[in-house]
Design a protein around this motif. Structure first.
Motif, short mmCIF file in Angstrom:
data_model
loop_
_atom_site.label_atom_id
_atom_site.label_comp_id
_atom_site.label_asym_id
_atom_site.label_seq_id
_atom_site.Cartn_x
_atom_site.Cartn_y
_atom_site.Cartn_z
N ALA B 28 -34.12 20.44 -6.13
CA ALA B 28 -35.15 19.40 -6.03
C ALA B 28 -36.18 19.77 -4.98
CB ALA B 28 -34.50 18.06 -5.70
N ASP B 29 -35.71 20.28 -3.84
CA ASP B 29 -36.66 20.64 -2.78
C ASP B 29 -37.50 21.85 -3.14
OD1 ASP B 29 -36.35 18.56 -1.05
OD2 ASP B 29 -34.93 19.56 0.29
N ILE B 30 -36.88 22.80 -3.84
CA ILE B 30 -37.65 23.97 -4.27
C ILE B 30 -38.76 23.54 -5.23
CG2 ILE B 30 -37.56 26.09 -5.67
CD1 ILE B 30 -34.73 26.54 -4.48
N MET B 31 -38.38 22.64 -6.18
CA MET B 31 -39.38 22.15 -7.14
C MET B 31 -40.49 21.38 -6.43
SD MET B 31 -36.93 21.02 -10.30
CE MET B 31 -38.13 19.87 -10.95
N ALA B 32 -40.10 20.66 -5.37
CA ALA B 32 -41.13 19.90 -4.64
C ALA B 32 -41.93 20.81 -3.71
CB ALA B 32 -40.47 18.80 -3.83
N GLY B 33 -41.49 22.04 -3.61
CA GLY B 33 -42.25 23.01 -2.84
C GLY B 33 -42.16 22.83 -1.34
N ASN B 34 -41.06 22.23 -0.84
CA ASN B 34 -40.94 22.18 0.62
C ASN B 34 -39.77 23.02 1.11
OD1 ASN B 34 -38.47 20.66 0.91
ND2 ASN B 34 -39.62 18.90 0.12
N GLY B 35 -39.74 23.28 2.38
CA GLY B 35 -38.81 24.26 2.93
C GLY B 35 -37.42 23.74 3.20
N GLN B 36 -37.19 22.46 2.97
CA GLN B 36 -35.89 21.88 3.28
C GLN B 36 -34.75 22.44 2.43
OE1 GLN B 36 -35.60 19.44 5.72
NE2 GLN B 36 -37.77 19.77 6.14
N TRP B 37 -35.13 23.10 1.32
CA TRP B 37 -34.09 23.63 0.43
C TRP B 37 -33.16 24.57 1.18
CZ3 TRP B 37 -33.93 28.89 -0.22
CH2 TRP B 37 -35.11 29.60 0.10
N MET B 38 -33.68 25.21 2.23
CA MET B 38 -32.85 26.17 2.96
C MET B 38 -31.64 25.50 3.61
SD MET B 38 -35.60 28.69 4.74
CE MET B 38 -36.50 27.32 5.47
N ASN B 39 -31.84 24.27 4.07
CA ASN B 39 -30.73 23.55 4.69
C ASN B 39 -29.58 23.35 3.70
OD1 ASN B 39 -32.35 23.33 6.90
ND2 ASN B 39 -33.08 21.27 6.36
N PHE B 40 -29.95 23.02 2.45
CA PHE B 40 -28.91 22.79 1.45
C PHE B 40 -28.20 24.08 1.08
CE2 PHE B 40 -31.50 18.99 1.05
CZ PHE B 40 -30.51 18.02 1.05
N ILE B 41 -29.00 25.17 0.99
CA ILE B 41 -28.39 26.47 0.68
C ILE B 41 -27.45 26.88 1.81
CG2 ILE B 41 -28.86 28.92 0.30
CD1 ILE B 41 -29.70 27.22 -2.04
N ALA B 42 -27.91 26.69 3.05
CA ALA B 42 -27.06 27.07 4.19
C ALA B 42 -25.79 26.21 4.22
CB ALA B 42 -27.82 26.88 5.49
N ALA B 43 -25.98 24.88 4.08
CA ALA B 43 -24.82 23.99 4.09
C ALA B 43 -23.88 24.32 2.94
CB ALA B 43 -25.28 22.53 4.00
N GLY B 44 -24.48 24.59 1.76
CA GLY B 44 -23.66 24.93 0.60
C GLY B 44 -22.88 26.21 0.85
N GLY B 45 -23.54 27.17 1.51
CA GLY B 45 -22.86 28.43 1.81
C GLY B 45 -21.65 28.20 2.72
N ILE B 46 -21.87 27.45 3.79
CA ILE B 46 -20.77 27.17 4.72
C ILE B 46 -19.63 26.46 4.00
CG2 ILE B 46 -20.13 25.82 6.76
CD1 ILE B 46 -23.05 26.23 7.73
N THR B 47 -20.02 25.47 3.19
CA THR B 47 -19.02 24.65 2.52
C THR B 47 -18.23 25.46 1.50
OG1 THR B 47 -20.52 22.77 2.80
CG2 THR B 47 -18.67 22.47 1.30
N VAL B 48 -18.93 26.31 0.75
CA VAL B 48 -18.23 27.07 -0.28
C VAL B 48 -17.32 28.13 0.34
CG1 VAL B 48 -19.83 28.97 -0.79
CG2 VAL B 48 -18.52 27.91 -2.64
N PHE B 85 -18.39 17.97 5.98
CA PHE B 85 -19.25 19.00 5.40
C PHE B 85 -20.51 18.40 4.78
CE2 PHE B 85 -15.41 21.38 5.97
CZ PHE B 85 -15.85 22.67 6.23
N ALA B 86 -20.35 17.18 4.23
CA ALA B 86 -21.51 16.53 3.62
C ALA B 86 -22.56 16.18 4.67
CB ALA B 86 -21.08 15.27 2.88
N ALA B 87 -22.15 16.15 5.94
CA ALA B 87 -23.09 15.84 7.01
C ALA B 87 -24.00 17.01 7.33
CB ALA B 87 -22.32 15.41 8.27
N LEU B 88 -23.56 18.23 6.94
CA LEU B 88 -24.33 19.43 7.30
C LEU B 88 -25.80 19.37 6.89
CD1 LEU B 88 -21.76 22.32 6.68
CD2 LEU B 88 -22.74 21.58 8.87
N PRO B 89 -26.10 19.04 5.62
CA PRO B 89 -27.53 19.03 5.24
C PRO B 89 -28.36 18.07 6.07
CG PRO B 89 -26.13 18.94 3.29
CD PRO B 89 -25.23 18.76 4.47
N PHE B 90 -27.74 16.98 6.57
CA PHE B 90 -28.49 16.05 7.40
C PHE B 90 -28.76 16.62 8.79
CE2 PHE B 90 -26.12 12.92 4.64
CZ PHE B 90 -27.23 12.51 3.92
N ALA B 91 -27.83 17.45 9.27
CA ALA B 91 -27.90 17.91 10.66
C ALA B 91 -28.67 19.21 10.82
CB ALA B 91 -26.49 18.07 11.22
N LEU B 92 -28.72 19.99 9.73
CA LEU B 92 -29.34 21.32 9.85
C LEU B 92 -30.85 21.26 9.92
CD1 LEU B 92 -27.18 23.43 7.36
CD2 LEU B 92 -27.08 23.42 9.87
#
Ligand SMILES: [K+]
Ligand SMILES: [K+]
Lengths: 483, 483
Positions: B28-48, B85-92
């Motif tokens: 969603a963030d990539i489609m919206a063209g903002n940089g926040q997508w990185m937080n989700f990728i990072a959080a997803g990486g840690i979580t996975v 872990f779900a808190a990560l995207p909010f904190a990053l």
């Protein structure tokens, strides 16, 4: 059809007792040389006529014990009808209260609630003040007798746990039952006298000492001054009343046990321990809060903190300071302690400590049971297993308590009371505490400003709580009225 | 020693699921063209990494079902660990929340509470909003699965009444159990899609429609605007969400029954009737109050009154207007409804309607029993007798609920919250409602201003309530940790 005659006979005797009690304030007013004595004579006259009429009109040579439905009616009407007649002295005469206010004040007295619509108590005639004290004192001994002899037999709200065999069997051991009864009345009278003497020795006037002693042991809360105990501003008197309130909330049968020399059983009593423990915890919390946020010295904080906690938990309602400006933690502590009340078989109302203990024991067993679903685990109280029917009885009691609290709160709020006033008025009435939270009905306020309908609902709540609710609910069972 | 490996295995899979879910907001963030997508990728990486590590590290060829202690640990940790872990995207990232705020927001999401520390939602990136919606939506389906497959088997709080034989027996009828499970998930997805489509048809933007549909069916309460539903100011959308909240609080198994064509059983369901009846009563009371005191027109009053009552009772927490200026009766009604919650087996929390019905049935029997002490009377529910152990289980549940509510209230008050804020925050957290009463945490306020410790306590309260408490209590039994 239920045969009402034996019920009316009991009511008649109670009214005769009430009429005789009215003579005391009459005497007090005559001695004080004011004209209010006429109201008590008139009220006494009306009451004794009604009482004697009922007694004689239902006279019978056959003395049969009441059957179960008659017992419920006698227990319910035996509290309601005296409230109506006890209101007369408040309502009669020039400057008397409105009917609703008089009924509220009388019910608040007899149920040992102690909420008042009166202000300017300092200027009231002694007869009126004595009448308020007497109502609470009679209500206090009334509930002790009920809790020992009536509630356990009727299986009310788990009180069957406290069935004293000697008191429940009618034929055998009647002399021993009478001895327990008369001992407890003597203990009640004796403790009142002791408290009065101690207060007098501490410097309180004789009249004030007697009224406050009666109000204290009954966990009633009526005082002779708008500012309650704060009027005297004496740490010694506060301490005496503090001890008196704790005694008033104790199981009175334990005094009998103590007189028999069995102090071990008293020390080991689980209910007493929790009762004292909860008060200690609450006192500690409020004391620390007073030191921390209000810059009280440790002793002043302890004096007011412990007194307030004990007064609210036992449902006495005497106050050493207006706590309505307290905020946050102590308010929450006082609010929840309102529901706890004292011990079973005391003058205190509320849900009572033992019911929380039964629920706690059950909850612990429930948690343990989760790990071993097929094991048979039975919760226990005072080292005895708790019968299942006692648990369901307690559960029914607490559910009705919560429902009554919620319903009364919402009705009061509907009448225009704000949220905190409505909630705390409801809790205070059903638990027979007296003052509520907030400026309107807090220790500095008065119930006089509430709408009439709210006063009637609150008086109803007081009786409902005082009668452990189920005594009044049983008349709604259709089969109660069938043959 | 408990063998933790199977527990960690389950947690591992849950984290993998959570990590995959994080990819959606990233997109969603990539489609919206903002940089926040990185937080989700990072959080997803840690979580996975954590998830796969746990799954692989505890891999075993022997597939044994969990034993009872492992089941409790899996149920408890299976909610707590994902919250972390779900808190990560909010904190990053730059401008992320503090750790405590992030944990609060994530826990509030997964437990479907919906209390938020965020303001200015209008300006938030879509990924963050989607993440909040997803957390609630996943938490909602999670609790339905728990309520059907786990709680009844573990005998939690009377849920054994709802044991579906097919689902509790492991071996027989496994295909049928799988069918029920997949049907319910389809129903959940289907209802979400229907709600989203309806909201979209009513004129809501596509993204908002999806988020609000997820939040509604999960009785979650996170919206995309600070003013919640009031932002749209559309009676049609309010009506759609209103229906969605009622559906979310219904027993989901009934949808399965309905799909099988057995509508009679649905109509006759006692819990459903009380649930709808209570909402109707509460809505009526608040609507009349709005007409009478706020000069609302009847339709406007009904729209806001009914929506608010249903939102609070089901514990959704979406609002059509800021009701924090309401006084008296509706405040009391909303406060008490907070405790009721929805039906068993729904996404709603709270004490739940059926427990009140069991208590009510018991209380009625208790009153009737007073007249006939020796008669055998058994309370019933849905035309079946209620087993004694279910009653004591419910009693334990409600006692712990009340104790947790009182304790949390007092702790919050100790942290400086005023009486009404402390009481309503505690009730709102444990019942997973979301907003509280008053200006601070009411619909117009925010939890951001509370002290950190209060936020942690509230997050704990949310998990405690969501897990029906006993799942967390069982670890305090010493024998849990013994062999
Ligand atoms: K009192
Ligand atoms: K919610």
């Amino acid at each position: 059809m239920i045969d009402f005659r034996p019920v009316l006979h009991v009511i008649g005797w109670l009214l005769c007792l009430l009429a005789s009690a009215m003579m005391l304030p009459a005497v007090a007013d005559i001695m004080a040389g004011n004209g209010q004595w006429m109201n008590f004579i008139a009220a006494g006259g009306i009451t004794v006529v009604a009482g004697l009429g009922l007694v004689l009109g239902t006279w019978s040579n056959q003395k049969k014990p009441l059957n179960i439905r008659q017992a419920y009616l006698a227990a319910g009407l035996g509290w309601l009808v005296p409230c109506l007649f006890a209101a007369l002295p408040f309502a009669l005469g020039n400057g008397g209260l409105s009917s609703v206010d008089a009924f509220f004040e009388a019910t608040s007295g007899i149920t040992t609630t102690g909420s008042t619509v009166l202000t300017g108590l300092e200027g009231m005639p002694p007869g009126l003040l004595l009448w308020r004290g007497l109502l609470q004192w009679l209500g206090g001994i009334g509930i002790i007798v009920m809790a020992l002899a009536v509630l356990p037999v009727l299986n009310i709200g788990g009180m069957q746990m406290f069935r004293v065999e000697v008191l429940s069997s009618r034929d055998r051991a009647a002399p021993r039952a009478a001895r327990i009864g008369s001992t407890l009345i003597s203990v009640y009278v004796g403790l009142t006298a002791l408290l009065a003497a101690a207060l007098w020795a501490a410097g309180m006037g004789r009249f004030d000492a007697v009224i406050h002693a009666m109000s204290t042991i009954a966990t009633g809360g009526f005082g002779n001054y708008d500012s309650s105990m704060a009027h005297f501003d004496s740490a010694t008197m506060d301490l005496i009343v503090f001890i008196g309130m704790i005694l008033g909330g104790m199981p009175f049968l334990l005094f009998f046990t103590l007189l028999q020399g069995d102090w071990r059983r008293v020390v080991r009593d689980q209910q007493l321990r929790w009762y004292l423990g909860l008060m200690a915890l609450g006192s500690l919390a409020v004391t620390l809060w007073l030191i921390d946020t209000q810059d009280f010295g440790p002793w002043t904080a302890l004096r007011h903190g412990a007194f307030t906690v004990v007064s609210v938990m036992t449902g006495t309602g005497l106050v050493t300071m207006d706590y309505s400006y307290w905020t946050g933690m102590p308010v929450a502590v006082l609010f929840f302690l309102t529901f706890v009340g004292g011990c079973a078989g005391s003058t205190a109302a509320g849900i009572k400590v033992f019911r929380f203990q039964l629920l706690f024991a059950n909850a612990v067993v429930q948690v343990r049971q989760l790990l071993r679903p097929h094991a048979v685990m039975v919760p226990s109280f005072n080292a005895k297993p708790i019968p299942k029917d006692v648990l369901t009885s307690v559960m029914g009691f607490i559910f009705v308590y919560a429902l009554a609290f919620a319903t009364l709160s919402m009705m009061l709020a509907l009448l225009g009371l704000d949220f905190v006033t409505a909630l705390s008025a409801s809790a205070s009435a059903i638990s027979n505490v007296g003052p509520g939270l907030g400026a309107v009905i807090g220790p500095g306020g008065s119930f006089a400003t509430l709408p009439d309908l709210a006063k009637i609902l609150l008086a109803g709540g007081m009786l409902f709580g005082r009668l452990e609710m189920f005594i009044l609910l049983v008349v709604f069972v259709p089969s109660f009225w069938e043959d």
